[in-house]
Enzyme design. Structure first.
Site, short mmCIF file in Angstrom:
data_model
loop_
_atom_site.label_atom_id
_atom_site.label_comp_id
_atom_site.label_asym_id
_atom_site.label_seq_id
_atom_site.Cartn_x
_atom_site.Cartn_y
_atom_site.Cartn_z
N TRP A 1 9.53 11.14 -34.81
CA TRP A 1 9.94 9.90 -34.15
C TRP A 1 10.95 10.17 -33.05
O TRP A 1 10.88 9.58 -31.96
CB TRP A 1 10.47 8.88 -35.15
CG TRP A 1 9.37 8.31 -36.01
CD1 TRP A 1 9.25 8.41 -37.36
CD2 TRP A 1 8.23 7.55 -35.56
NE1 TRP A 1 8.10 7.77 -37.78
CE2 TRP A 1 7.46 7.23 -36.71
CE3 TRP A 1 7.78 7.12 -34.31
CZ2 TRP A 1 6.27 6.51 -36.64
CZ3 TRP A 1 6.59 6.39 -34.25
CH2 TRP A 1 5.86 6.09 -35.40
N ASP B 1 17.89 5.17 -33.95
CA ASP B 1 16.66 4.60 -34.50
C ASP B 1 16.82 4.62 -36.02
O ASP B 1 16.71 5.66 -36.64
CB ASP B 1 15.44 5.42 -34.06
CG ASP B 1 14.14 4.92 -34.69
OD1 ASP B 1 14.18 3.93 -35.44
OD2 ASP B 1 13.09 5.53 -34.42
N LYS C 1 9.75 -1.32 -42.99
CA LYS C 1 9.99 -0.24 -43.95
C LYS C 1 10.86 -0.76 -45.10
O LYS C 1 10.44 -0.77 -46.23
CB LYS C 1 10.66 0.97 -43.28
CG LYS C 1 10.08 1.40 -41.92
CD LYS C 1 8.67 1.89 -41.98
CE LYS C 1 7.95 2.14 -40.66
NZ LYS C 1 8.46 3.14 -39.78
#
Ligand SMILES: *Cc1c(COP(=O)(O)O)cnc(C)c1O
Length: 378
Positions: free
Chosen positions: A117, A187, A211
């Protein structure tokens, strides 16, 4: 367990539920699902479903306000920060962060690449300006985090970007890296609301909800107010943070149902869990059950992340070969433990055990791992 398409109108119930180890969209607290079900046909006192509600109605004013206040309360967010709700997922933030904070500026944006990511975020930032990779874990397959001495920041970075939990590799920061005078941008998609965050150390925090914090469709951006001054007038309106700040996250139709579920998750964290410190303790206890199996397996279960960098959210490991991995996934599915296959780039097994994964689900996975290994040894 078979995956039959749902063709009839049979109604699922709580007892039909299996343990869902999906990396996201992921398991939700049963209490949240039940509340959403109970209010599905008519919100109390409103008489219509939240799926049908006007985003300008007093009832939605209340839902939005409660959600924002709950986030502020849970995370201890100061008045010098905006809390913005947006769409486009964390992936859109990969672009919006550099569009707003880097475009037209002299310095580089520094990216600490600890996994897939972080790498993806840096790639998007290159479209907007200079990017400096301050550390890159690709050489060892992103199995660890840098030590403080290994991070090489550029001269006066415009911001320093990190990924608090790399969902695919299963490595998680245990402390905030030092960004010097530059704004720290994080993030937090896959560990948001799983533990306390020192918001004041950050310039910007972003996280998609699907999530730990709810369902796909809403993304939370927590932004220090002075950073809004960096946004330029050549930005498209809907890609400019100022648009969301000025209009209270409602410049256009927000994802009303996703905002509502985010609010319910916050309420669950506050009332049923007792806040983020308590959530963190639960999560650490859950992940320890699985890491203890890895460590006692004599190498049969080989963890991907180095022990000091292990994630409480995504437990990643390999078995001795792919045939055994397939067999393990099958045995687990027969025991109602689903979606354990690792990401193709890492292989093996990934058990995502977010906030809402009950302890009983992790215990069941642990028992399955212990038995599977015993059977292999004969
Ligand atoms: C899931 C995830 C993303 C991507 O989120 P989308 O909402 O699908 O765009 C980005 N970063 C991290 C750390 C993630 O876990």
């Amino acid at each position: 367990m078979e995956n039959e398409p749902v063709t009839d109108r049979r109604v699922g119930s709580a007892t039909d539920r299996v343990y869902n180890f999906s990396p996201g969209p992921a398991v939700l607290p049963l209490e949240v699902l039940e509340r959403a079900r109970d209010e599905m046909l008519a919100l109390p006192g409103v008489g219509i479903s939240v799926l049908e509600i006007s985003h300008r109605s007093p009832a939605f004013d209340q839902i939005l306000e409660n959600t924002l206040q709950s986030l502020r309360h849970l995370l201890g967010i100061g008045d010098d920060y905006e809390v913005l709700l947006m769409q486009g997922g964390a992936s859109l933030q990969f672009s919006m962060v550099p569009m707003n904070l880097l475009r037209g500026r002299e310095g580089a944006a520094d990216y600490i690449q600890t996994g897939t990511w972080g790498q993806t975020g840096a790639k998007e930032a290159r479209r907007e300006g200079k990017v400096h990779v301050a550390w890159d874990g690709a050489g060892t397959g992103f199995d660890r985090l840098p030590t403080a001495g290994e991070i090489r920041l550029s001269d006066r970075p415009e911001y320093v970007h990190v990924t608090s939990n790399e969902t695919i590799q299963g490595v998680q920061w245990k402390h905030d890296p030092d960004a010097g005078a530059a704004p720290l941008v994080c993030d937090c998609s896959s560990d948001f609301l799983s533990r306390p965050i020192d918001v004041a150390k950050h310039g910007l925090i972003y996280a998609c909800a699907q999530k730990n914090a709810g369902i796909a469709g809403v993304t939370v951006v927590i932004l220090r107010k002075d950073l809004l001054e960096r946004s330029r007038d050549d930005l498209p309106t809907m890609l400019d943070y100022r648009t969301y700040a000025k209009n209270g996250s409602r410049p256009n139709t927000p994802p009303v149902f996703a905002v509502y579920v985010l609010g319910l998750v916050c309420q669950w964290l506050r009332d049923s869990i007792g806040g983020l410190a308590a959530m963190n303790r639960h999560n650490a206890a859950k992940s320890k059950l699985l890491y203890d199996v890895l460590d006692a397996s004599g190498g049969f279960y080989a963890g991907h992340a180095r022990p000091e960098c292990r994630s409480d959210m995504n437990v990643t490991f390999r078995l001795p070969d792919e045939t055994l991995e397939k067999a393990f996934i099958k045995v687990a599915a027969e025991r109602q433990l689903i979606d354990l296959k690792g990401h193709r780039s890492v292989g093996g097994i990934r058990a995502s055990i977010y906030n809402a994964m009950p302890l009983a689900g992790v215990e069941s996975l642990r028992d399955t791992m212990l038995e599977f290994q015993r059977q292999q040894r004969g």
